[in-house]
Scaffold this motif. Structure first.
Motif, short mmCIF file in Angstrom:
data_model
loop_
_atom_site.label_atom_id
_atom_site.label_comp_id
_atom_site.label_asym_id
_atom_site.label_seq_id
_atom_site.Cartn_x
_atom_site.Cartn_y
_atom_site.Cartn_z
N ARG A 1 -6.83 -13.83 44.18
CA ARG A 1 -7.17 -12.74 45.09
C ARG A 1 -6.85 -13.10 46.53
O ARG A 1 -6.93 -14.26 46.93
N ALA B 1 -9.30 -8.22 49.58
CA ALA B 1 -8.56 -7.29 48.71
C ALA B 1 -9.20 -7.14 47.34
O ALA B 1 -8.58 -6.65 46.41
N GLY B 2 -10.45 -7.57 47.19
CA GLY B 2 -11.12 -7.42 45.91
C GLY B 2 -10.75 -8.49 44.91
O GLY B 2 -10.09 -9.49 45.24
N GLN B 3 -11.18 -8.30 43.66
CA GLN B 3 -10.96 -9.28 42.59
C GLN B 3 -9.60 -9.09 41.92
O GLN B 3 -8.93 -8.08 42.12
N SER C 1 -7.95 -8.31 38.48
CA SER C 1 -8.21 -7.73 37.16
C SER C 1 -6.94 -7.85 36.34
O SER C 1 -5.88 -7.41 36.78
N ARG D 1 -11.81 -10.38 35.08
CA ARG D 1 -12.11 -9.89 36.43
C ARG D 1 -12.70 -11.09 37.15
O ARG D 1 -13.83 -11.50 36.88
N ASP E 1 -11.96 -14.20 40.69
CA ASP E 1 -11.27 -14.52 41.94
C ASP E 1 -9.84 -14.96 41.69
O ASP E 1 -8.96 -14.77 42.53
N GLY F 1 -7.54 -1.85 39.93
CA GLY F 1 -8.52 -2.53 40.78
C GLY F 1 -7.95 -3.73 41.51
O GLY F 1 -8.57 -4.24 42.45
N THR F 2 -6.78 -4.21 41.07
CA THR F 2 -6.13 -5.32 41.78
C THR F 2 -5.23 -4.74 42.86
O THR F 2 -4.11 -4.30 42.59
N ARG F 3 -5.74 -4.72 44.09
CA ARG F 3 -4.96 -4.11 45.18
C ARG F 3 -3.85 -5.04 45.66
O ARG F 3 -2.73 -4.60 45.92
N THR G 1 -1.70 -3.79 40.78
CA THR G 1 -1.83 -2.98 39.58
C THR G 1 -0.45 -2.55 39.06
O THR G 1 0.38 -2.06 39.82
#
Length: 315
Positions: free
Chosen positions: A148, A152-154, A156, A170, A172, A231-233, A249
């Motif tokens: 990650r 930017a989030g986790q 996935s 899901r 790091d 969800g993976t930006r 994604t």
């Protein structure tokens, strides 16, 4: 017999002139020829031919890597299409792959000239990234990581093994490691240490939040794929610790083990293994104090015992 053509790979910033001079003296003795990469031309002394990377890889008989493990891994990736032997000279810190110190290089070259060494094969992970209509190939001798980016989030990702959906991550980061690389990021994340004799790989999540929360060990013949899920930006793709690209994604990363993708020169495999165990103990691999003492070479232990003996009393 024709003298071998030895290629020099240099750390990009460390001062490795002492080893270059040692190699030049060896070259002057007529027992080997030297070439280097054009990128290092400004840091070389006279008498060393410089080549573009493609010609360098096509012509060299072996490589001397001047740096740490990172330089060694880079050298192995560089010549992976024709995996000639690589000797590592340590200008780094811990160093698990590199075997000799700079002041040992002259003696090492003598032994190499006499054929007094062994070859150690190394497996690698071959990966193909498919994203936005493009396909990119990567090769990792230690590990391949989807990690990650801050803010930017986790990460996935769905894991597919041999065409069958296994589960999802899901976390790091998700780390795929070779046996050699299992002592690095994989171990730090709680994954198992794989024996160097094992042909296989291990996938370990880092700080998992959902889905698969422990390591998965895979056989050499198993091909697997990470489908980067919703969800993976933005996540970085790392090869042997170097950021080589970005995924998000919709990206797919196909992975398989490539056996014997690299070859390392070993002058004293037993000493290197013993030194590696000491280094692992410094990284908190469980070793009792009495076991740590056993890792010290016998001649050093003997000197220590003699030093600890009480002096005879006068009288």
């Amino acid at each position: 017999m024709e003298a071998p053509l030895v290629g020099i790979v240099m750390h990009p910033s460390k001062d490795v002139r002492a080893s270059v001079e040692t190699l030049q003296r060896w070259h002057a003795s007529g027992r080997g020829q030297l070439v280097a990469r054009r990128i290092d031309a400004a840091r070389l002394g006279p008498g060393i031919e410089v080549l573009d990377d493609v010609e360098f890889c096509e012509r060299v008989d072996l490589v001397v890597s001047l740096g740490g493990d990172g330089t060694m891994l880079g050298s192995m990736r560089l010549v992976a299409a024709r995996p000639v032997p690589v000797l590592g000279v340590n200008y780094g810190n811990v160093g698990f792959l590199v075997e000799i110190e700079p002041d040992e290089l002259a003696a090492a070259l003598e032994r190499m000239s006499a054929g007094d060494y062994s070859l150690e094969p190394h497996h690698a992970l071959e990966a193909v990234l498919t994203w936005s209509g493009a396909r990119t190939n990567y090769l990792a001798f230690n590990d391949l990581t989807i990690v990650r980016r801050p803010g930017a989030g986790q990460v996935s990702a769905d894991l597919t093994i041999g065409g069958l959906t296994y589960g999802y991550y899901r976390a790091d980061a998700v780390v795929a490691s070779t046996p050699a690389g299992s002592t690095a990021y994989n171990y730090a994340a709680g994954g198992p240490v794989l024996s160097p004799a094992l042909s296989g790989s291990v996938v370990t999540p880092v700080a998992p939040m959902a889905g698969i929360d422990r390591s998965v060990v895979l056989a050499a013949k198993e091909r697997y794929r990470f489908d980067i899920a919703e969800g993976t930006r933005s996540a970085a793709l790392e090869v042997d610790g170097l950021v080589v690209g970005e995924v998000a994604t919709g990206a797919q990363l196909e992975v398989r083990l490539r056996k014997n993708a690299g070859t390392v020169i070993r002058l004293d495999a037993e000493r290197h293994g013993r030194t590696g165990r000491v280094k692992l103990s410094l990284l908190d691999l469980p070793v009792r104090p009495d076991q740590l003492i056993e890792l010290i070479p016998s001649e050093v232990r003997q000197r220590l015992r003699q030093h600890d003996r009480p002096e005879p009393e006068e009288g």
